[in-house]
Design a protein around this motif. Structure first.
Motif, short mmCIF file in Angstrom:
data_model
loop_
_atom_site.label_atom_id
_atom_site.label_comp_id
_atom_site.label_asym_id
_atom_site.label_seq_id
_atom_site.Cartn_x
_atom_site.Cartn_y
_atom_site.Cartn_z
N PRO A 151 36.09 -32.66 -54.31
CA PRO A 151 34.65 -32.84 -54.41
C PRO A 151 34.02 -31.87 -55.41
N GLU A 152 34.81 -30.94 -55.85
CA GLU A 152 34.29 -29.90 -56.75
C GLU A 152 34.39 -30.31 -58.21
N ILE A 153 33.43 -29.85 -58.98
CA ILE A 153 33.52 -30.03 -60.43
C ILE A 153 33.71 -28.66 -61.04
N PRO A 193 36.45 -38.65 -57.34
CA PRO A 193 35.12 -38.53 -57.93
C PRO A 193 35.10 -38.85 -59.41
N ALA A 194 36.14 -38.44 -60.13
CA ALA A 194 36.12 -38.61 -61.57
C ALA A 194 36.45 -40.03 -61.99
N HIS A 232 33.67 -43.48 -62.69
CA HIS A 232 32.81 -43.21 -63.83
C HIS A 232 31.59 -44.11 -63.84
N TYR A 264 28.34 -37.86 -61.60
CA TYR A 264 29.79 -37.89 -61.80
C TYR A 264 30.18 -37.15 -63.08
N VAL A 265 31.46 -36.85 -63.16
CA VAL A 265 32.00 -36.32 -64.41
C VAL A 265 32.10 -37.48 -65.39
N SER A 308 37.14 -32.72 -62.46
CA SER A 308 36.85 -32.81 -61.03
C SER A 308 38.10 -32.46 -60.25
N GLN A 345 34.02 -26.25 -64.27
CA GLN A 345 33.59 -26.21 -65.67
C GLN A 345 34.45 -25.20 -66.44
N GLU A 397 34.31 -30.44 -68.26
CA GLU A 397 34.33 -30.53 -66.80
C GLU A 397 35.57 -31.27 -66.34
#
Lengths: 166, 261
Positions: free
Chosen positions: B116-118, B18-19, B22, B56-57, B113, B120, B111
């Motif tokens: 699938p989790e972000i 996910p990260a 970008h 996205y992150v 990733s 913080q 943040e």
């Protein structure tokens, strides 16, 4: 009898003088100027109308406008009297100031580089005389500019040393 | 062991996916003065928010440059009368720095990733004056909790501008997160520069006396349109984002200006 001041000798003594200024600023700037110059003649004017020597201004903050400081205070040594200055601090110190004496006034611009990062910042540069009044109506010349700026009180001790013609 | 490695590999790949995707970053800037009174000292409150499209992150921030009008009296703020070295910060932390070296404080939200989790993470930031000959250098000490508990120290500098602007340039280091995962991305920044929350000390007649530094001096006259600030954000992926904001002059200040004229 007057004794011409030796500019070269002044330069050699300057670092110690600046250090002394920084220390004494914390106690009494006015006292410092009186003691430093009490034994020396106030003004040395030669027949060729040159002004030789050192003047020390002890300026305090009158008002501040953004990054510009408006200061005034007494001047001792050569050109004894009073001075008013508009000083801008930053990576380079710039100032326009007028020295008022009983014989006339001298106006000029100064530019100096600051040193240090604490409460007291010393600076060194040059002073350019641009205009005058009275006896100094036709003044011109460039002199050395040195001093110490107190960032807590915004007071400043400015010393000019060199030769001006008028 | 080999089987465990096989299981871990997709998990790490999943953590990266996910990260690494970008999207273009955008940024918002908000600045306020407290108090907002012309001709008085103030604390400048700067907030920035970074977002990436698609949820996205964002790519990690590597440099931030905040430009401000040069007639703000940063140099005569009475802030940073002492300095604190990077070595002291690294070894002992900011509590061992002189009180008079504090110039501000703030916090950051980052943040990272993880699959699938972000996740913080927040960090408290102390802003201190660093020793630098003839210039105003800053050190930022960011202290977060978990999962990245190591304090981060990075530097900044007040840069005189070519015209009527000056800027604060901050070099943000890349902060590794988890093995094989992308670096941590800052998504929100909040910093105050000024006397708010600070106490300085000076010796008067042999006694240590506490006082509040006067703060960043606002000019007596309101600039046309207010005080313009801008920020340039540089990211690890090579992209940049720009944000602008204006701090309006307080109505009371404007009124007084008109009276003076």
């Amino acid at each position: 009898m007057t004794r011409p001041l030796q500019i070269g000798a002044r330069h050699h003594r300057l670092p110690r003088a600046i250090a002394t200024l920084a220390i004494l600023l914390t106690t009494s700037a006015v006292l410092m100027s009186t003691e430093s110059f009490a034994a020396e003649p106030d003004v040395t004017a030669r027949a060729a109308h040159t002004l030789n020597g050192t003047a020390t201004a002890n300026l305090h903050l009158v008002k501040a406008e953004g990054s510009q400081l408006f200061e005034e205070g007494p001047v001792s040594g050569t050109l004894a009297g009073s001075a008013s200055a508009a000083l801008t601090t930053g990576a380079v110190f710039t100032a326009s100031f007028t020295i008022h004496t009983h014989s006339g006034s001298i106006t000029g611009h100064g530019r100096a580089t600051p040193h240090g990062s604490g409460r007291y910042q010393s600076f060194s540069g040059s002073f350019l005389a641009t205009s005058g009044s009275g006896r100094y109506a036709h003044v011109s010349g460039r002199a050395g500019l040195y001093g110490v700026f107190d960032r807590r009180t915004d007071s400043v001790v400015i010393q000019t040393t060199g030769t001006l013609t008028y | 062991m080999r089987r465990a490695r096989h299981l871990l590999a997709p998990l790490l790949a999943c953590a990266c996916l996910p990260a690494t995707a970008h999207a273009a970053q955008s940024a918002k800037l908000h600045v306020s003065f407290s108090p907002n009174r012309l001709g008085h000292g103030t604390t400048v409150d700067i907030s920035a928010k970074i977002t990436a499209s698609g949820g996205y992150v964002p790519s990690p921030l590597t440099q931030l440059q905040v430009s401000y009008p040069s007639d703000l009296g940063f140099d005569i703020s009475g802030l940073g009368l002492a300095t604190c070295s990077q070595a002291i910060l690294e070894i002992f932390g900011p509590l061992h720095c002189p009180a008079d070296s504090y110039m501000g404080q703030g916090n950051a939200l980052a943040e990272l990733s993880f699959g699938p989790e972000i996740i913080q993470e927040t960090a408290e930031v102390a802003i201190l004056r660093a020793p630098q000959e003839g210039q105003v250098a800053l050190l930022f000490y960011a202290n977060a909790g978990t999962p990245v508990s190591e304090p981060i120290i990075f530097s900044g500098m007040l840069i005189p501008g070519p015209a009527h602007d000056e800027s604060i340039e901050i070099n943000v280091p890349l902060v590794p997160s988890l093995p094989a995962a992308p670096d941590i991305a800052i998504v929100q920044l909040h910093a105050t520069l000024g006397p708010h929350g600070l106490t300085y000390y000076e010796h008067i007649h042999g006694k240590l006396v506490a006082y509040k530094p006067k703060g960043i001096l606002l000019p007596r006259r309101c600039p046309p349109g207010g005080f313009a600030f801008s920020a340039t954000f540089a990211f690890q992926d090579g992209s940049h984002a720009l944000a602008h904001t204006v701090v309006p002059c307080h109505p009371e200040g404007k009124h007084r200006r008109n009276r003076n004229i």
